[in-house]
Design a protein around this motif. Sequence first.
Motif, short mmCIF file in Angstrom:
data_model
loop_
_atom_site.label_atom_id
_atom_site.label_comp_id
_atom_site.label_asym_id
_atom_site.label_seq_id
_atom_site.Cartn_x
_atom_site.Cartn_y
_atom_site.Cartn_z
N ALA A 182 29.67 33.42 0.74
CA ALA A 182 28.29 33.65 1.42
C ALA A 182 27.21 34.58 0.79
O ALA A 182 27.43 36.07 0.74
CB ALA A 182 28.61 33.19 2.48
N VAL A 183 26.54 34.33 0.58
CA VAL A 183 24.88 34.94 0.19
C VAL A 183 24.46 35.14 1.28
O VAL A 183 23.77 34.06 1.47
CB VAL A 183 24.08 34.77 -0.87
CG1 VAL A 183 23.15 36.23 -1.20
CG2 VAL A 183 25.33 35.52 -1.61
N GLY A 184 23.83 35.46 2.12
CA GLY A 184 23.40 35.23 3.99
C GLY A 184 22.31 36.84 4.08
O GLY A 184 22.49 37.95 3.69
N ARG B 93 15.00 37.94 2.63
CA ARG B 93 14.51 36.63 1.76
C ARG B 93 14.89 37.03 -0.13
O ARG B 93 15.70 36.25 -0.53
CB ARG B 93 13.63 35.83 2.09
CG ARG B 93 13.86 34.48 1.71
CD ARG B 93 14.46 33.89 1.31
NE ARG B 93 15.08 33.49 2.30
CZ ARG B 93 16.38 33.00 2.30
NH1 ARG B 93 17.17 32.78 1.61
NH2 ARG B 93 17.03 32.64 3.53
N GLN B 94 13.93 37.83 -0.32
CA GLN B 94 14.17 38.22 -2.59
C GLN B 94 15.83 38.89 -2.44
O GLN B 94 15.66 38.27 -3.48
CB GLN B 94 12.64 39.44 -2.23
CG GLN B 94 12.21 39.80 -3.81
CD GLN B 94 11.73 40.81 -3.68
OE1 GLN B 94 11.08 41.02 -2.60
NE2 GLN B 94 11.38 41.22 -4.90
N GLN B 95 15.74 39.61 -1.30
CA GLN B 95 17.35 40.29 -1.98
C GLN B 95 18.38 38.95 -2.32
O GLN B 95 18.72 38.72 -3.30
CB GLN B 95 17.83 40.73 -1.18
CG GLN B 95 17.18 42.78 -1.24
CD GLN B 95 17.32 43.54 -0.26
OE1 GLN B 95 17.74 42.63 1.02
NE2 GLN B 95 17.62 44.52 -0.63
N ILE B 96 18.59 37.35 -0.98
CA ILE B 96 18.59 36.98 -1.34
C ILE B 96 19.13 36.03 -2.06
O ILE B 96 19.72 35.30 -3.07
CB ILE B 96 19.06 36.09 -0.08
CG1 ILE B 96 19.58 36.64 1.63
CG2 ILE B 96 19.34 34.56 0.31
CD1 ILE B 96 18.87 36.21 2.73
N ASP B 97 16.89 35.34 -2.34
CA ASP B 97 16.79 35.30 -3.70
C ASP B 97 17.56 35.99 -4.79
O ASP B 97 18.37 35.07 -6.66
CB ASP B 97 15.67 34.64 -4.43
CG ASP B 97 15.42 33.23 -2.76
OD1 ASP B 97 16.27 32.81 -2.33
OD2 ASP B 97 14.12 33.43 -2.73
N VAL B 98 17.56 36.30 -5.17
CA VAL B 98 17.90 37.21 -6.62
C VAL B 98 19.25 37.66 -6.83
O VAL B 98 19.74 36.72 -8.05
CB VAL B 98 17.10 39.28 -6.34
CG1 VAL B 98 18.05 40.10 -7.55
CG2 VAL B 98 16.14 38.95 -6.69
N ILE B 99 20.21 37.78 -5.95
CA ILE B 99 21.76 37.89 -5.45
C ILE B 99 21.78 36.36 -6.10
O ILE B 99 23.19 35.56 -7.12
CB ILE B 99 22.46 38.00 -4.73
CG1 ILE B 99 21.76 39.41 -4.77
CG2 ILE B 99 23.46 38.02 -4.71
CD1 ILE B 99 22.28 40.04 -3.09
N ALA B 100 21.62 34.85 -5.21
CA ALA B 100 21.87 33.64 -5.62
C ALA B 100 21.67 33.36 -7.06
O ALA B 100 22.46 32.83 -7.59
CB ALA B 100 20.89 33.10 -4.56
N ALA B 101 20.00 33.86 -8.43
CA ALA B 101 19.63 33.82 -9.31
C ALA B 101 21.41 34.35 -9.90
O ALA B 101 21.70 33.23 -10.94
CB ALA B 101 18.77 34.06 -9.42
N LYS B 102 21.58 35.20 -9.40
CA LYS B 102 22.44 35.41 -10.94
C LYS B 102 24.39 34.43 -10.51
O LYS B 102 24.61 34.66 -11.60
CB LYS B 102 23.40 37.12 -10.01
CG LYS B 102 21.72 37.62 -10.41
CD LYS B 102 22.06 39.67 -10.28
CE LYS B 102 20.96 40.24 -10.70
NZ LYS B 102 21.64 41.90 -10.44
N LEU B 103 24.17 34.12 -9.60
CA LEU B 103 25.14 33.59 -8.71
C LEU B 103 25.39 32.22 -10.05
O LEU B 103 26.04 31.55 -10.01
CB LEU B 103 25.81 33.50 -7.49
CG LEU B 103 26.67 34.48 -6.69
CD1 LEU B 103 26.18 34.84 -4.80
CD2 LEU B 103 27.68 35.17 -7.45
#
Length: 163
Positions: A31-33, A144-154
């Motif tokens: 979970a990333v948020g 939001r930007q950090q969430i998007d970067v981590i989500a892209a890696k996942l």
Amino acid sequence: LEPLKQEGWRIFHDIPARGKDGETFNLDHVAVGPGGVFAIETKTRRKGNARPGLEAHKVYFDGRDLVWPWGEDNHGLDQAERNAQRLAEAINTGSDDLVSVNPVLVLPGWLVEMKPMSDKRPCQVVDPAMLPDLCASELTVLDRQQIDVIAAKLEERCRDVAY
């Protein structure tokens, strides 16, 4: 975990991974948020005979060990912590912002109760009903930007998995 999506969380299931030693494994859930990154390990255990004074449907966590109706052990705790560390290494590679990953052990079918803690390991232990509150109760640590970067890696790791 689904209710967290409405609050801007990104949820991933069964993420393939490889350790530095080449060992392959999977992360049950991530979970990333806004409250951070949570590596969630799920373990099931059959219920058995309870010792006197303990209830057959409850497991207690004292910060170090799981106290089951039939005995104590650490089943799943070390794995959850190891997976969180491996995930942190993966998402922090090539990044200036270092993000910590919170290890969580979820025990479906059990009511988890906390005992007084004299010692505390990094892993938190919850039953499934407690999981959304655990994630959402954290302070805002990711934007939001950090969430998007981590989500892209996942998402890169999960390209062949549709949900």
